[in-house]
Design a protein around this motif. Structure first.
Motif, PDB file in Angstrom:
ATOM      1  N   GLN A   1       0.830  -1.208   0.000  1.00 29.01           N
ATOM      2  CA  GLN A   1       0.000   0.000   0.000  1.00 29.01           C
ATOM      3  C   GLN A   1       0.864   1.258   0.000  1.00 29.01           C
ATOM      4  OE1 GLN A   1      -2.430  -0.564   3.475  1.00 29.01           O
ATOM      5  NE2 GLN A   1      -3.714  -2.141   2.517  1.00 29.01           N
ATOM      6  N   ALA A   2       1.932   1.249   0.809  1.00 32.79           N
ATOM      7  CA  ALA A   2       2.833   2.408   0.821  1.00 32.79           C
ATOM      8  C   ALA A   2       3.511   2.599  -0.535  1.00 32.79           C
ATOM      9  CB  ALA A   2       3.871   2.249   1.929  1.00 32.79           C
ATOM     10  N   ALA A   3       3.893   1.486  -1.167  1.00 36.74           N
ATOM     11  CA  ALA A   3       4.522   1.580  -2.489  1.00 36.74           C
ATOM     12  C   ALA A   3       3.560   2.162  -3.514  1.00 36.74           C
ATOM     13  CB  ALA A   3       5.003   0.199  -2.927  1.00 36.74           C
ATOM     14  N   GLU A   4       2.279   1.804  -3.430  1.00 34.48           N
ATOM     15  CA  GLU A   4       1.292   2.355  -4.353  1.00 34.48           C
ATOM     16  C   GLU A   4       1.147   3.861  -4.154  1.00 34.48           C
ATOM     17  OE1 GLU A   4      -2.246   0.170  -3.697  1.00 34.48           O
ATOM     18  OE2 GLU A   4      -1.550  -1.654  -4.730  1.00 34.48           O
TER      19      GLU A   4
ATOM     20  N   ASP B   1       2.852  10.412  -3.801  1.00 38.91           N
ATOM     21  CA  ASP B   1       2.877  10.794  -2.386  1.00 38.91           C
ATOM     22  C   ASP B   1       4.164  10.258  -1.761  1.00 38.91           C
ATOM     23  OD1 ASP B   1       2.410  11.538   0.180  1.00 38.91           O
ATOM     24  OD2 ASP B   1       0.739  10.159   0.541  1.00 38.91           O
ATOM     25  N   TYR B   2       5.231  11.076  -1.793  1.00 36.51           N
ATOM     26  CA  TYR B   2       6.527  10.630  -1.295  1.00 36.51           C
ATOM     27  C   TYR B   2       6.634  10.721   0.229  1.00 36.51           C
ATOM     28  CZ  TYR B   2       7.985  10.698  -6.137  1.00 36.51           C
ATOM     29  OH  TYR B   2       8.081  10.458  -7.480  1.00 36.51           O
ATOM     30  N   SER B   3       5.581  11.194   0.877  1.00 36.08           N
ATOM     31  CA  SER B   3       5.584  11.227   2.337  1.00 36.08           C
ATOM     32  C   SER B   3       5.100   9.914   2.946  1.00 36.08           C
ATOM     33  CB  SER B   3       4.699  12.372   2.839  1.00 36.08           C
ATOM     34  OG  SER B   3       3.341  12.160   2.454  1.00 36.08           O
ATOM     35  N   ALA B   4       4.660   8.971   2.121  1.00 31.77           N
ATOM     36  CA  ALA B   4       4.162   7.692   2.627  1.00 31.77           C
ATOM     37  C   ALA B   4       5.292   6.917   3.296  1.00 31.77           C
ATOM     38  CB  ALA B   4       3.554   6.876   1.494  1.00 31.77           C
ATOM     39  N   ARG B   5       4.944   6.236   4.387  1.00 33.54           N
ATOM     40  CA  ARG B   5       5.901   5.411   5.106  1.00 33.54           C
ATOM     41  C   ARG B   5       5.244   4.086   5.493  1.00 33.54           C
ATOM     42  NH1 ARG B   5       8.411   8.666   3.117  1.00 33.54           N
ATOM     43  NH2 ARG B   5      10.041  10.035   3.954  1.00 33.54           N
ATOM     44  N   VAL B   6       6.050   3.070   5.675  1.00 38.09           N
ATOM     45  CA  VAL B   6       5.564   1.742   6.062  1.00 38.09           C
ATOM     46  C   VAL B   6       5.536   1.667   7.581  1.00 38.09           C
ATOM     47  CG1 VAL B   6       5.934  -0.730   5.902  1.00 38.09           C
ATOM     48  CG2 VAL B   6       6.535   0.735   3.983  1.00 38.09           C
ATOM     49  N   ASP B   7       4.340   1.498   8.142  1.00 41.09           N
ATOM     50  CA  ASP B   7       4.172   1.445   9.588  1.00 41.09           C
ATOM     51  C   ASP B   7       4.325   0.000  10.074  1.00 41.09           C
ATOM     52  OD1 ASP B   7       3.665   2.035  12.182  1.00 41.09           O
ATOM     53  OD2 ASP B   7       1.486   2.194  11.969  1.00 41.09           O
ATOM     54  N   VAL B   8       5.535  -0.507  10.018  1.00 43.64           N
ATOM     55  CA  VAL B   8       5.830  -1.877  10.440  1.00 43.64           C
ATOM     56  C   VAL B   8       7.075  -1.839  11.308  1.00 43.64           C
ATOM     57  CG1 VAL B   8       6.496  -4.191   9.710  1.00 43.64           C
ATOM     58  CG2 VAL B   8       4.789  -2.924   8.407  1.00 43.64           C
ATOM     59  N   THR B   9       6.935  -2.337  12.535  1.00 46.63           N
ATOM     60  CA  THR B   9       8.082  -2.416  13.448  1.00 46.63           C
ATOM     61  C   THR B   9       8.191  -3.846  13.950  1.00 46.63           C
ATOM     62  OG1 THR B   9       6.638  -1.727  15.266  1.00 46.63           O
ATOM     63  CG2 THR B   9       7.922  -0.005  14.156  1.00 46.63           C
ATOM     64  N   GLN B  10       9.060  -4.611  13.316  1.00 46.31           N
ATOM     65  CA  GLN B  10       9.302  -6.001  13.686  1.00 46.31           C
ATOM     66  C   GLN B  10      10.796  -6.268  13.706  1.00 46.31           C
ATOM     67  OE1 GLN B  10       5.306  -7.798  11.399  1.00 46.31           O
ATOM     68  NE2 GLN B  10       7.308  -8.718  11.125  1.00 46.31           N
ATOM     69  N   ASN B  11      11.208  -7.094  14.644  1.00 45.26           N
ATOM     70  CA  ASN B  11      12.629  -7.416  14.766  1.00 45.26           C
ATOM     71  C   ASN B  11      12.939  -8.686  13.974  1.00 45.26           C
ATOM     72  OD1 ASN B  11      15.280  -7.244  15.579  1.00 45.26           O
ATOM     73  ND2 ASN B  11      14.912  -8.262  17.545  1.00 45.26           N
ATOM     74  N   ASP B  12      12.696  -8.606  12.657  1.00 48.94           N
ATOM     75  CA  ASP B  12      12.967  -9.744  11.784  1.00 48.94           C
ATOM     76  C   ASP B  12      13.265  -9.229  10.395  1.00 48.94           C
ATOM     77  OD1 ASP B  12      10.505  -8.897  10.940  1.00 48.94           O
ATOM     78  OD2 ASP B  12       9.404 -10.676  11.582  1.00 48.94           O
ATOM     79  N   GLU B  13      13.301 -10.149   9.416  1.00 44.97           N
ATOM     80  CA  GLU B  13      13.644  -9.749   8.049  1.00 44.97           C
ATOM     81  C   GLU B  13      12.626  -8.785   7.465  1.00 44.97           C
ATOM     82  OE1 GLU B  13      13.746 -12.689   9.257  1.00 44.97           O
ATOM     83  OE2 GLU B  13      15.835 -13.362   9.067  1.00 44.97           O
ATOM     84  N   ILE B  14      11.333  -8.993   7.774  1.00 45.14           N
ATOM     85  CA  ILE B  14      10.308  -8.093   7.236  1.00 45.14           C
ATOM     86  C   ILE B  14      10.452  -6.705   7.850  1.00 45.14           C
ATOM     87  CG2 ILE B  14       7.825  -7.654   7.186  1.00 45.14           C
ATOM     88  CD1 ILE B  14       7.342 -10.552   6.789  1.00 45.14           C
ATOM     89  N   GLY B  15      10.766  -6.645   9.146  1.00 42.98           N
ATOM     90  CA  GLY B  15      11.006  -5.343   9.763  1.00 42.98           C
ATOM     91  C   GLY B  15      12.198  -4.639   9.141  1.00 42.98           C
ATOM     92  N   SER B  16      13.259  -5.401   8.847  1.00 47.65           N
ATOM     93  CA  SER B  16      14.427  -4.822   8.181  1.00 47.65           C
ATOM     94  C   SER B  16      14.066  -4.337   6.782  1.00 47.65           C
ATOM     95  CB  SER B  16      15.550  -5.852   8.112  1.00 47.65           C
ATOM     96  OG  SER B  16      16.666  -5.340   7.415  1.00 47.65           O
ATOM     97  N   LEU B  17      13.245  -5.125   6.061  1.00 49.42           N
ATOM     98  CA  LEU B  17      12.796  -4.716   4.734  1.00 49.42           C
ATOM     99  C   LEU B  17      11.987  -3.427   4.804  1.00 49.42           C
ATOM    100  CD1 LEU B  17      12.352  -5.239   1.705  1.00 49.42           C
ATOM    101  CD2 LEU B  17      10.396  -6.665   2.341  1.00 49.42           C
TER     102      LEU B  17
END
Length: 396
Positions: free
Chosen positions: A121-124, A130-146
């Motif tokens: 959704q953020a990529a879309e 809309d370059y102010s979009a951010r990914v609201d994901v905080t995980q201590n794993d590979e997906i969080g790093s991505l």
């Protein structure tokens, strides 16, 4: 049982059984047992009055001879109950496994699929502008790093977009400023030519004044065009700067000597202090001379008559600093951050032919030589520009 199928002992108390009570086929099973074999069958089902399984095993004496047959009867119903119980346990395990699988799938969906959906959704939004979009994901794993890397990428894209907008604004301002700078002298030249071509001016003195004004405006246009071309070349990274070993002290002396007559005409005293002594530097002699001429010319232009413009060379550790100081009206504090922008300075009585490109050209030359420029200005007292040179050396 003995060898003749006679009952020796029964495990059921108060119960007797004769040879005749044994079902057909018992003798064959007992014979196999007395041959030392362990056999099983369902020939004794009627003993327990229920379907059963019989297992026969030999009984040995101390000499290893078979002295009897041991028969064990077990109802088939108990085996079926055990099978049914096992099937029930298996069904319960499968149901539990299904519940666990469903729970794990829900957990995995929340842990992996939903973050990926947020990233999509953020990529879309970014693709939509809309370059102010951010990914609201905080995980201590590979997906969080991505997600963190994608947010950093979005931030870089936002920065690039902001720079692009600034560049567009600068280009628009540049075109507008160039148009303004060109429009005024062209309008004056055209007006003068129209007056002369229509014969409205007949006095020779006035005609000479018109010619002089047109010549002055033409010279200004030529200087403006040359400065634009020069600035464009210097801003092009592929434009080569021809560097060679040069005498920086001799270069400064040459610049001051070249501006001496202009200073005398303005009644400004030039003072050169070569405290640093002989300094060698690797650079483009002509470009550095052009840079210093621009700065010293401005110092003379904005210096009131009967004042002094000074040039000083001195050392600061491993660096050589060249400073230019004048005692004019100085630069207003609100103008200081913008003095190196193109067309920022407007023509005034002290600088009637200025194009507003001198300081930007000097800045580009300094950047191409890794020269640091700083400045200070005290209102109504003085203005000083400092050029800090690194990579200098003195001859042995």
């Amino acid at each position: 049982m003995d060898e003749h199928a006679q009952i020796i002992e029964l495990s059921t108390p108060n119960y007797t059984m004769s040879y005749e009570a044994l079902p057909p086929g018992a003798e064959e099973l007992i014979k196999e047992v007395f041959q030392g074999n362990v056999v099983s069958g369902r020939a004794f089902s009627s003993v327990l009055d229920v379907p059963s399984v019989t297992v026969g095993a030999p009984v040995f004496d101390q000499d290893g001879a078979v002295t009897g047959a041991f028969l064990l009867h077990s109802p088939i119903g108990e085996i079926k109950d055990a099978q049914n119980h096992s099937l029930f346990i298996l069904a319960a395990c499968l149901f539990t496994a299904l519940l666990l699988a469903f729970g794990l799938s829900v957990l995995l969906a929340r842990r992996f699929i939903r973050p990926l959906q947020k990233i999509g959704q953020a990529a879309e939004l970014v693709m939509a502008g809309d370059y102010s979009a951010r990914v609201d994901v905080t995980q201590n794993d590979e997906i969080g790093s991505l997600a963190s890397n994608i947010n950093a990428l979005f931030a870089q894209l936002a920065d690039i977009e902001e720079k692009r907008k600034n560049l567009d604004r600068m280009q628009q301002d540049f075109v507008s400023n160039v148009s303004h700078e060109l429009r005024t002298p062209i309008t004056v030249i055209r007006g003068s030519l129209e007056v002369l071509s229509e014969g409205l001016i007949t006095d020779r003195g006035e005609i000479r004044e018109y010619y002089h004004q047109m010549l002055s405006d033409t010279i200004h246009l030529q200087r403006l065009v040359n400065d634009l071309l020069e600035l464009s070349r210097l801003q092009n990274l592929h434009f080569q700067i021809r560097k060679s070993e040069l005498n920086l002290t001799g270069l400064i002396t040459d610049v001051v000597r070249s501006m001496q007559r202009i200073a005398e005409k303005k009644q400004v005293r030039l003072h050169l202090d070569k405290e640093a002594g002989l300094v060698l530097f690797c650079g483009d002699y002509d470009r550095l001379r052009q840079m210093f001429l621009i700065i010293l010319d401005n110092s003379i232009k904005f210096s009131p008559p009967d004042t002094e413009a000074s040039v000083k060379m001195y050392r600061e550790g491993e660096r050589c600093v060249v400073s230019f100081t004048d005692h004019g009206d100085s630069i207003r504090p609100e103008d200081l951050p913008y003095i190196f922008q193109r067309f920022y300075w407007k023509r005034s009585d002290q600088n009637p032919n200025g194009s507003g490109l001198g300081l930007p050209i000097a800045r580009q030359i300094a950047d191409r030589h890794n020269i640091e420029i700083t400045w200070e200005s005290v209102l109504f007292d003085h203005t000083t520009f400092f050029f800090s040179f690194t990579g200098i050396w003195q001859p042995d």
